[in-house]
Motif scaffolding. Sequence first.
Motif, PDB file in Angstrom:
ATOM      1  N   VAL A 159      78.422  54.616 100.259  1.00  0.00           N
ATOM      2  CA  VAL A 159      78.090  56.016 100.504  1.00  0.00           C
ATOM      3  C   VAL A 159      79.379  56.832 100.478  1.00  0.00           C
ATOM      4  O   VAL A 159      80.306  56.565 101.239  1.00  0.00           O
ATOM      5  CB  VAL A 159      77.359  56.195 101.861  1.00  0.00           C
ATOM      6  CG1 VAL A 159      77.094  57.658 102.145  1.00  0.00           C
ATOM      7  CG2 VAL A 159      76.066  55.413 101.878  1.00  0.00           C
ATOM      8  N   LEU A 160      79.435  57.823  99.577  1.00  0.00           N
ATOM      9  CA  LEU A 160      80.621  58.667  99.436  1.00  0.00           C
ATOM     10  C   LEU A 160      80.533  59.921 100.284  1.00  0.00           C
ATOM     11  O   LEU A 160      81.538  60.410 100.795  1.00  0.00           O
ATOM     12  CB  LEU A 160      80.816  59.062  97.968  1.00  0.00           C
ATOM     13  CG  LEU A 160      81.005  57.933  96.966  1.00  0.00           C
ATOM     14  CD1 LEU A 160      81.056  58.482  95.555  1.00  0.00           C
ATOM     15  CD2 LEU A 160      82.270  57.163  97.281  1.00  0.00           C
ATOM     16  N   GLU A 161      79.318  60.463 100.418  1.00  0.00           N
ATOM     17  CA  GLU A 161      79.129  61.738 101.112  1.00  0.00           C
ATOM     18  C   GLU A 161      77.746  61.773 101.757  1.00  0.00           C
ATOM     19  O   GLU A 161      76.786  61.239 101.204  1.00  0.00           O
ATOM     20  CB  GLU A 161      79.260  62.864 100.090  1.00  0.00           C
ATOM     21  CG  GLU A 161      79.467  64.233 100.680  1.00  0.00           C
ATOM     22  CD  GLU A 161      79.689  65.282  99.598  1.00  0.00           C
ATOM     23  OE1 GLU A 161      79.074  66.349  99.707  1.00  0.00           O
ATOM     24  OE2 GLU A 161      80.462  65.023  98.657  1.00  0.00           O
ATOM     25  N   VAL A 162      77.645  62.410 102.924  1.00  0.00           N
ATOM     26  CA  VAL A 162      76.380  62.541 103.643  1.00  0.00           C
ATOM     27  C   VAL A 162      76.115  64.006 103.930  1.00  0.00           C
ATOM     28  O   VAL A 162      77.009  64.732 104.364  1.00  0.00           O
ATOM     29  CB  VAL A 162      76.427  61.748 104.975  1.00  0.00           C
ATOM     30  CG1 VAL A 162      75.151  61.922 105.762  1.00  0.00           C
ATOM     31  CG2 VAL A 162      76.686  60.282 104.724  1.00  0.00           C
ATOM     32  N   ASN A 163      74.882  64.451 103.647  1.00  0.00           N
ATOM     33  CA  ASN A 163      74.467  65.824 103.929  1.00  0.00           C
ATOM     34  C   ASN A 163      73.253  65.780 104.859  1.00  0.00           C
ATOM     35  O   ASN A 163      72.116  65.719 104.394  1.00  0.00           O
ATOM     36  CB  ASN A 163      74.136  66.550 102.623  1.00  0.00           C
ATOM     37  CG  ASN A 163      73.840  68.010 102.838  1.00  0.00           C
ATOM     38  OD1 ASN A 163      73.766  68.482 103.956  1.00  0.00           O
ATOM     39  ND2 ASN A 163      73.663  68.726 101.751  1.00  0.00           N
ATOM     40  N   PRO A 164      73.476  65.811 106.189  1.00  0.00           N
ATOM     41  CA  PRO A 164      72.370  65.668 107.131  1.00  0.00           C
ATOM     42  C   PRO A 164      71.372  66.832 107.106  1.00  0.00           C
ATOM     43  O   PRO A 164      70.199  66.626 107.366  1.00  0.00           O
ATOM     44  CB  PRO A 164      73.039  65.588 108.502  1.00  0.00           C
ATOM     45  CG  PRO A 164      74.483  65.604 108.284  1.00  0.00           C
ATOM     46  CD  PRO A 164      74.765  65.882 106.852  1.00  0.00           C
TER      47      PRO A 164
END
Length: 102
Positions: free
Chosen positions: A23-28
């Motif tokens: 996982v490179l980036e998380v957008n909650p």
Amino acid sequence: MRIKKGDNVQVLSGNDKGTKGEVLEVNPKADKIIVKGVNIRKKHVKARKQGEESGIIAVECSIPSSKVNVVCPKCGKTTRVGYQVEKDQKVRICKKCGAKLK
């Protein structure tokens, strides 16, 4: 969201089903994540400055976080994420083997 940046995940459905990646980036807010090597799209880039190159580049796009499962580092299986309280800290655990996730 139970998935964090740096987790190893496996895609459960879609064109990239079965693919594993980090996982490179998380957008909650949007409940989406970007996984390395998954959902690759072509993007046409125009040179903005002199000396800069234009062309077509491959970019990883976001996918819904519900379409992936975390891969446990101990047992190597895809698993759901559980929580356990240890010494006033909430720790993520593997639901299959009980190992702590980083």
